[in-house]
Design a protein around this motif. Sequence first.
Motif, short mmCIF file in Angstrom:
data_model
loop_
_atom_site.label_atom_id
_atom_site.label_comp_id
_atom_site.label_asym_id
_atom_site.label_seq_id
_atom_site.Cartn_x
_atom_site.Cartn_y
_atom_site.Cartn_z
N GLY A 65 0.79 -1.22 0.00
CA GLY A 65 0.00 0.00 0.00
C GLY A 65 0.82 1.28 0.00
N VAL A 66 2.15 1.15 0.08
CA VAL A 66 3.04 2.32 0.00
C VAL A 66 3.95 2.11 -1.20
N LYS A 67 3.85 2.97 -2.19
CA LYS A 67 4.59 2.79 -3.44
C LYS A 67 6.08 3.11 -3.29
N ASP A 68 6.40 4.13 -2.48
CA ASP A 68 7.79 4.54 -2.31
C ASP A 68 8.13 4.53 -0.82
N THR A 69 8.68 3.42 -0.36
CA THR A 69 9.02 3.32 1.06
C THR A 69 10.32 4.04 1.39
N GLN A 70 11.16 4.32 0.37
CA GLN A 70 12.53 4.77 0.62
C GLN A 70 12.73 6.28 0.54
N ALA B 290 17.54 -0.24 4.93
CA ALA B 290 16.19 -0.82 4.91
C ALA B 290 15.35 -0.42 6.12
N PHE B 291 15.84 0.52 6.93
CA PHE B 291 15.10 0.88 8.14
C PHE B 291 13.71 1.43 7.82
N ASP B 292 13.56 2.14 6.68
CA ASP B 292 12.25 2.70 6.32
C ASP B 292 11.20 1.59 6.22
N VAL B 293 11.61 0.45 5.67
CA VAL B 293 10.68 -0.66 5.47
C VAL B 293 10.24 -1.21 6.83
N GLU B 294 11.20 -1.42 7.74
CA GLU B 294 10.81 -1.91 9.07
C GLU B 294 9.93 -0.89 9.78
N LEU B 295 10.25 0.39 9.63
CA LEU B 295 9.46 1.45 10.25
C LEU B 295 7.99 1.36 9.82
N LEU B 296 7.77 1.22 8.50
CA LEU B 296 6.41 1.15 7.98
C LEU B 296 5.76 -0.21 8.29
N TYR B 297 6.57 -1.26 8.35
CA TYR B 297 6.07 -2.58 8.74
C TYR B 297 5.53 -2.52 10.17
N ILE B 298 6.30 -1.91 11.06
CA ILE B 298 5.87 -1.75 12.46
C ILE B 298 4.58 -0.94 12.51
N GLN C 8 2.27 -0.54 10.24
CA GLN C 8 1.12 -1.30 9.76
C GLN C 8 0.69 -2.36 10.78
N CYS C 9 1.65 -2.99 11.45
CA CYS C 9 1.31 -3.96 12.49
C CYS C 9 0.55 -3.29 13.64
N LEU C 10 0.91 -2.05 13.95
CA LEU C 10 0.26 -1.30 15.03
C LEU C 10 -1.00 -0.58 14.55
N LYS C 11 -1.32 -0.76 13.26
CA LYS C 11 -2.50 -0.13 12.65
C LYS C 11 -2.45 1.40 12.72
N ILE C 12 -1.23 1.92 12.55
CA ILE C 12 -1.06 3.38 12.48
C ILE C 12 -1.41 3.82 11.06
N PRO C 13 -2.31 4.79 10.90
CA PRO C 13 -2.67 5.24 9.55
C PRO C 13 -1.45 5.82 8.81
N ILE C 14 -1.30 5.45 7.55
CA ILE C 14 -0.20 5.91 6.71
C ILE C 14 -0.76 6.47 5.42
N THR C 15 -0.26 7.62 5.01
CA THR C 15 -0.63 8.19 3.73
C THR C 15 0.63 8.51 2.94
N GLU C 16 0.47 8.74 1.65
CA GLU C 16 1.60 8.99 0.75
C GLU C 16 1.24 10.14 -0.17
N VAL C 17 2.16 11.07 -0.35
CA VAL C 17 1.89 12.24 -1.17
C VAL C 17 3.10 12.55 -2.04
N ALA C 18 2.85 12.94 -3.29
CA ALA C 18 3.95 13.23 -4.22
C ALA C 18 4.70 14.50 -3.79
N VAL C 19 6.02 14.44 -3.86
CA VAL C 19 6.86 15.60 -3.55
C VAL C 19 7.82 15.87 -4.70
N GLU C 20 8.31 17.10 -4.75
CA GLU C 20 9.28 17.47 -5.79
C GLU C 20 10.66 16.97 -5.36
N TRP C 21 11.29 16.22 -6.23
CA TRP C 21 12.55 15.56 -5.86
C TRP C 21 13.54 15.67 -7.01
#
Length: 351
Positions: A257-262, A286-294, A296-309
Motif C-alpha cells: 500500500g506504500v509505493k515509495d518506502t525509501q 532498509a530501516f524505512d521498510v521496518e518502520l512502515l512494517y511496524i 502497519q502492524c500497530l495499525k497506524i494510519p499511513i498516507t503517501e503524497v507526491a513531492v518534488e525531488w
Amino acid sequence: SYWPWRSQGCRRPLPLVAAGAGSGLSAVMEPAAALQILVAVALAALGLLVFIAHATAIKMPNLVHGEKEKYFLNVNSARKELFPSIHDPSTKELSVIVPSYNEEQRLPLMMDEALEYLEQRLKKDSSFSYEVIVVDDGSKDKTTEVGLTYSKKYGADTVRVLTLTQNRGKGGAIKMGVLSSRGRFILMADADGATKFADIEKVEAALKSLQSGPDDMAISCGSRAHLEKETIAKRSYFRTVLMYGFHFLVWFLCVRGVKDTQCGFKLLTREAARRTFSTLHVDRWAFDVELLYIAQCLKIPITEVAVEWTEIEGSKLVPFWSWLQMGKDLLFIRLRYLTGAWNLEKPKKVN
C-alpha cells in the motif's frame, strides 16, 4: 510448481534413462521424484535461513546513547547541555531530523533552504516553533563543524548537533535524533536537500487529512513514485532490474500500500515516532521498510503524497551491494518478526 506439459495438455513425459548403461540396468528418474528432491532441498534451505535469522537476531533494539551522545554543545555559551527524550512532552511544534554522514559539502545547501523556509513561517505565525537536529553519523569530515555554524547563527534552542561517536547507519542516526527531539510533529529530511523543503506543506496537509489512529498516531510519507518513468529512462537496465526486484520484495515480505518506502521525507506525529522508532532494529538503508512494517502492524494510519525531488550527486548508496544488503534485511525483518525473535513491545524510557 509449474510443469509445462500440464498447461499444454500434454501427456507426462517418459522417464529419463541414463545413456551408456551397458549392463542393461537403467537409471530412471521420475519427474515426481525429482520434484520431491527439489522441495526437500528448498525446505532445508528455508529452515536453515529461518534458523540463522532467529539465532543471529539481537532481541532488543539499540536505543542507548553513548555518554558523549547524551549532550549537545551550546556554542554561544560554550557549555554542553543534556538532550531531552522522546518520552517527554513536546515543547516545539516541529522537529526536523537531518541524518548526515560526511556531508560537509552538501549539508549547507539543505540547511539554508530549510531554515529560510522555517524562519519565514515563524514570522507569519508566531505560534509556530521548530528545531533542527543535525545528526552527525560518525563522519570523518567537518559535518559537525558545519552544523555548529548554524547552531551559532540561529541559537542552540533552534539548531542542535548530535554527534555520534561511531557510524550507526542512516536508520540508526535518524533513530537517535528522533529519541532526542522535542517536536509535536517530527520530520525526517535528507542532508542532500533532494526534496524541496517547502513540500513539507504537502505532507502536513496529507497527515491532517488522516483519521489519526490510537493515541494520535499517523505517518505521512513523501513519494517519488510519480517520477518513476522518468527515473527509469535515465537508469541502466541493471539498476532498473534491481529497483523492481527491491519493490517486489518490499511488497511480498513487508509493506503493502506504500509505493515509495525509501523516500527520506517523512512526517510523523510524536506518538507514532515514539512507538515505531523505539521498536526499530534495522539501522541501515532498509530501516524505512521496518518502520512502515511496524506502523502497519500497530495499525497506524499511513498516507503517501507526491513531492518534488531532484537527484543530487554524492549519494552514499552503492547500487549492487546496498541493494543486496537491503534484500537480506527485508527477508530477515519478516522472518524475525514471524519467529518471535523481534516483537512489538510497548517502548520504555531508555537513558
